[in-house]
Motif scaffolding. Structure first.
Motif, PDB file in Angstrom:
ATOM      1  N   LEU A   1      29.295  43.185  51.256  1.00 43.39           N
ATOM      2  CA  LEU A   1      30.396  42.639  50.470  1.00 43.39           C
ATOM      3  C   LEU A   1      30.023  42.543  48.994  1.00 43.39           C
ATOM      4  O   LEU A   1      30.857  42.802  48.120  1.00 43.39           O
ATOM      5  N   SER A   2      28.782  42.205  48.708  1.00 42.74           N
ATOM      6  CA  SER A   2      28.323  42.147  47.315  1.00 42.74           C
ATOM      7  C   SER A   2      28.389  43.518  46.667  1.00 42.74           C
ATOM      8  O   SER A   2      28.769  43.660  45.500  1.00 42.74           O
ATOM      9  N   GLN A   3      28.026  44.550  47.417  1.00 39.63           N
ATOM     10  CA  GLN A   3      28.095  45.914  46.895  1.00 39.63           C
ATOM     11  C   GLN A   3      29.533  46.331  46.611  1.00 39.63           C
ATOM     12  O   GLN A   3      29.813  47.001  45.606  1.00 39.63           O
TER      13      GLN A   3
ATOM     14  N   VAL B   1      35.245  34.857  50.709  1.00 37.42           N
ATOM     15  CA  VAL B   1      34.701  35.450  49.486  1.00 37.42           C
ATOM     16  C   VAL B   1      35.448  34.880  48.272  1.00 37.42           C
ATOM     17  O   VAL B   1      36.655  35.080  48.124  1.00 37.42           O
ATOM     18  N   LYS B   2      34.708  34.193  47.432  1.00 34.10           N
ATOM     19  CA  LYS B   2      35.279  33.649  46.198  1.00 34.10           C
ATOM     20  C   LYS B   2      34.799  34.504  45.028  1.00 34.10           C
ATOM     21  O   LYS B   2      33.607  34.609  44.773  1.00 34.10           O
ATOM     22  N   VAL B   3      35.754  35.127  44.333  1.00 34.10           N
ATOM     23  CA  VAL B   3      35.439  35.984  43.197  1.00 34.10           C
ATOM     24  C   VAL B   3      36.078  35.395  41.939  1.00 34.10           C
ATOM     25  O   VAL B   3      37.271  35.092  41.925  1.00 34.10           O
TER      26      VAL B   3
ATOM     27  N   LEU C   1      40.126  34.746  41.898  1.00 35.34           N
ATOM     28  CA  LEU C   1      41.021  35.716  42.520  1.00 35.34           C
ATOM     29  C   LEU C   1      41.178  35.449  44.004  1.00 35.34           C
ATOM     30  O   LEU C   1      40.246  35.016  44.680  1.00 35.34           O
ATOM     31  N   GLY C   2      42.390  35.731  44.501  1.00 42.17           N
ATOM     32  CA  GLY C   2      42.685  35.557  45.917  1.00 42.17           C
ATOM     33  C   GLY C   2      43.150  36.855  46.547  1.00 42.17           C
ATOM     34  O   GLY C   2      43.239  37.902  45.898  1.00 42.17           O
ATOM     35  N   ALA C   3      43.496  36.771  47.840  1.00 42.83           N
ATOM     36  CA  ALA C   3      43.880  37.966  48.589  1.00 42.83           C
ATOM     37  C   ALA C   3      45.145  38.618  48.039  1.00 42.83           C
ATOM     38  O   ALA C   3      45.366  39.817  48.224  1.00 42.83           O
ATOM     39  N   SER C   4      45.993  37.858  47.351  1.00 36.91           N
ATOM     40  CA  SER C   4      47.256  38.399  46.827  1.00 36.91           C
ATOM     41  C   SER C   4      47.088  39.094  45.474  1.00 36.91           C
ATOM     42  O   SER C   4      48.037  39.686  44.962  1.00 36.91           O
TER      43      SER C   4
ATOM     44  N   HIS D   1      30.538  35.798  42.082  1.00 41.76           N
ATOM     45  CA  HIS D   1      31.081  35.699  43.428  1.00 41.76           C
ATOM     46  C   HIS D   1      30.212  34.804  44.304  1.00 41.76           C
ATOM     47  O   HIS D   1      29.019  34.630  44.055  1.00 41.76           O
ATOM     48  N   ASN D   2      30.850  34.262  45.324  1.00 39.60           N
ATOM     49  CA  ASN D   2      30.163  33.461  46.327  1.00 39.60           C
ATOM     50  C   ASN D   2      30.682  33.896  47.699  1.00 39.60           C
ATOM     51  O   ASN D   2      31.899  33.971  47.907  1.00 39.60           O
TER      52      ASN D   2
END
Length: 248
Positions: free
Chosen positions: A49-51, A119-121, A150-153, A67-68
């Motif tokens: 996911l980081s990649q 995933v928090k970006v 940022l979120g999924a939307s 990100h977290n």
């Protein structure tokens, strides 16, 4: 203080303590394998996911992205044995924002399961510094950079000021919110009466000539353009400010 009791049977001394310990050993090994399998799932999914986030950052041309990732392994993972080879993890079809789910497979151990992650970006993006209504044109003074969670939307994000400034608002923009493609209308590259460059292409042939726009249009829209050399009116498609393209 530890105690060791020996029982002599048939001339052989046997440690009850060792027998007891050996009975517990398989359970302990199993627990360690389960823990390692869980850690393996967490580590390899986090790395993947980081990649993907780093790849999106490069494509978006952003300098500041944080990100977290919190991987949530199913409780059934306690029964799994550690995979001796790298896990096979499905790649996602979208951006890695919000809640994601991936299928993970270990072929040699014949197990697979779905693993979820939160995933928090946070990315530093160009945003409107005030609420803007439909029909307004965005100027440089209307844009500033802010860190946005940022979120999924948040799809089709506009991450460059060149893609925002000069365009018209088609849906209301909220202050300090990520700007998406559907918030803005297509850029109006050509207006009626503009002098334009006509680019003509055919198989192995390219030419450009001066023209005059008889209609206004944005990218991908068919408009009528007059060739100033021949006087002929043709159909062309705006490709950039003051430029149109046609195919013979």
């Amino acid at each position: 203080m530890g105690y060791c009791v020996f029982v002599r049977w048939g001339g052989i001394a046997v440690s009850c303590f060792l027998i007891f310990f050996s009975c517990l050993l398989p359970l302990r090994v199993c627990a360690e394998e389960s823990l390692n399998a869980k850690q393996q799932l967490e580590n390899q999914l986090t790395q993947l996911l980081s990649q993907e986030i780093a790849q999106w950052q490069r494509q978006a041309g952003l300098k500041s992205v944080e990100h977290n990732i919190e991987v949530r392994v199913p409780s059934g993972a306690v029964k799994l044995k550690i995979c001796p080879e790298p896990l096979q993890i499905d790649t996602g079809g979208g951006l890695v924002f919000g809640n994601v789910q991936r299928k993970v497979l270990c072929a040699s151990q014949a197990w697979s399961l779905f693993v979820r992650a939160k995933v928090k970006v946070t990315a530093r993006l160009p945003v409107a510094n005030r609420a803007m209504k439909r029909g307004e044109f965005i100027g440089a003074k209307d844009i500033e950079w802010q860190p946005i969670v940022l979120g999924a939307s948040d799809r089709d994000l506009l991450t460059r000021t060149d893609d925002i400034i000069g365009r018209q608002v088609s849906r209301k923009l909220r202050r300090h919110r990520a700007i998406q493609l559907h918030h803005l209308s297509a850029p109006q590259w050509v207006n009626i009466g503009d002098k334009v460059i006509i680019e003509a292409r055919s198989q192995g042939f390219y030419a450009n000539m001066a023209g005059e726009a008889l209609e206004s249009g944005g990218e991908g829209e068919a408009i009528r353009v007059k060739n100033l050399s021949s006087g002929k009116v043709i159909t062309a498609f705006p490709t950039a400010k003051g430029r149109v393209s046609t195919v013979f």
